[in-house]
Design an enzyme around this catalytic site. Structure first.
Site, mmCIF file in Angstrom:
data_model
loop_
_atom_site.group_PDB
_atom_site.id
_atom_site.type_symbol
_atom_site.label_atom_id
_atom_site.label_comp_id
_atom_site.label_asym_id
_atom_site.label_seq_id
_atom_site.Cartn_x
_atom_site.Cartn_y
_atom_site.Cartn_z
ATOM 1 N N CYS A 116 0.791 -1.097 0.028
ATOM 2 C CA CYS A 116 -0.143 -0.074 -0.317
ATOM 3 C C CYS A 116 0.854 1.393 -0.109
ATOM 4 C CB CYS A 116 -0.919 -0.028 1.369
ATOM 5 S SG CYS A 116 -2.200 -1.290 1.032
ATOM 6 N N HIS A 257 -3.336 6.965 2.477
ATOM 7 C CA HIS A 257 -4.003 5.696 2.107
ATOM 8 C C HIS A 257 -5.212 5.597 2.435
ATOM 9 C CE1 HIS A 257 -3.898 1.562 0.799
ATOM 10 N NE2 HIS A 257 -3.872 1.002 2.107
ATOM 11 N N ASN A 287 -10.095 -0.221 -0.627
ATOM 12 C CA ASN A 287 -8.573 -0.238 -0.703
ATOM 13 C C ASN A 287 -8.010 -0.739 -1.871
ATOM 14 O OD1 ASN A 287 -5.737 -0.333 -0.079
ATOM 15 N ND2 ASN A 287 -6.038 -1.669 1.661
#
Length: 332
Positions: A116, A257, A287
């Site tokens: 990520c 994020h 996500n």
């Protein structure tokens, strides 16, 4: 003595596949419900690719938009860096596949695996080629097809992830009024057992057994990841602000994020950020791993929050564990 070169983001492009997977859809697939998902993650829907669509395809679509926004062609790029944890295949690199699909000639590139944090890591890797004078135009892509490595019978992971891609072009800034100012990155391999995909690599090569044991899917200890992310993301943000003589209220746009809405709000509260400066679009995309930050950049632009000279803080936490923050002034 000449002043050091500063890299700037000169263009942005994003892409998500059109197919939606909503919480209502997931209710029919696993033991979950919309209320449970929204309360724990903040996600309402996510975009998924159709069969045969790969990470390179998402990266190419995002790259085309960035190139068009800048008014240049593929041959004007000198290097491609692709941040991804779901490459089309082990080799060749996804950067090679993107280069070929774009039709760019005489350039080079590589993939970067930072989960990520891959986009912020790739952003800084690309910036160094600008700062050193080695290159004038760098294409940085963050893209992932997370649906290719998700077990849709595991409610701990299948409700979280989506597919998407984002791309930016890096170029030298004319002066210090815009561009990348500072970064702070950190990895902690002790967290490797908390978020990982155990099958398919040199440790556990693909066999009938690894497939049967579902080792080719994402495995996550959600509580461990949440605790680390809340603590470490805020910690690195505080450090980068402090060493640049800033406080949270100085930040015009905070682009974190998009892993979990509670992680984002916890970080924002700890930093003392103004609520209107915090960009959250996890409800629409889930996500998307390496794509979340460029997708959130596009959301900030659409909301009219990103303007030339805006002071921007990027932040991420990912599997590894990886952590990254970037401080910059928006250039367009």
């Amino acid at each position: 003595m000449s002043k050091p070169i500063r890299a700037k983001i000169s263009a942005l492009g994003t892409y998500v596949p059109p197919r939606l997977l909503t919480n209502a859809d997931l209710e029919k697939m696993v033991d979950t419900n919309d209320k449970w998902i929204m309360e724990r993650t903040g996600i309402r829907e996510r975009h998924l690719v159709d069969k045969g669509v790969a990470t390179s395809d998402l990266g190419v679509e995002a790259a085309k938009k960035a190139l068009a926004a800048r008014g240049i062609g593929p041959n004007d790029i000198e290097i491609i860096i692709v941040g991804t944890v779901s490459p089309d295949m082990f080799f060749p690199s996804t950067a090679c596949l993107v280069q070929h699909k774009l039709g760019a000639k005489g350039i080079w590139g590589f993939d970067l695996s930072g989960a990520c944090s891959a986009f912020v890591y790739a952003l800084q890797a690309g910036a160094q080629f600008i700062v050193s004078g080695a290159h004038k135009r760098v294409l940085v892509i963050g893209a992932d097809v997370m649906s290719s490595i998700i077990d849709y019978t595991d409610r701990a992971t299948c409700v979280i992830f989506g597919d998407g891609g984002g791309a930016v072009i890096l170029e030298p800034a004319e002066d210090d009024s815009v561009g990348l100012i500072d970064y702070l990155h950190e990895i902690d391999g002790s967290g490797g057992c908390s978020l990982y995909m155990p099958g398919g690599g040199s440790l556990n090569p693909s066999t009938h057994e690894t497939v049967e044991q579902k080792m080719h899917y994402v495995h996550q200890d959600g509580q461990a990841v949440f605790k680390f992310a809340v603590r470490k993301q805020a910690e690195l943000c505080e450090k980068i602000l402090s060493r640049n003589g800033l406080k949270g209220s100085d930040i015009d746009v905070f682009i974190p994020h998009q892993a979990n809405k509670r992680i984002i709000t916890a970080t924002a509260d700890r930093l003392g950020l103004r609520p209107e400066s915090v960009i959250i679009n996890i409800d629409r995309y889930g996500n998307t791993t390496a794509a979340t930050i460029p997708l959130a950049m596009e959301t900030a632009r659409q909301e009219g929050k990103l303007k030339k000279g805006s002071l921007v803080l990027l932040a991420s936490v990912g599997a590894g564990f990886t952590v990254g923050t970037t401080l910059l002034r928006w250039a367009f």
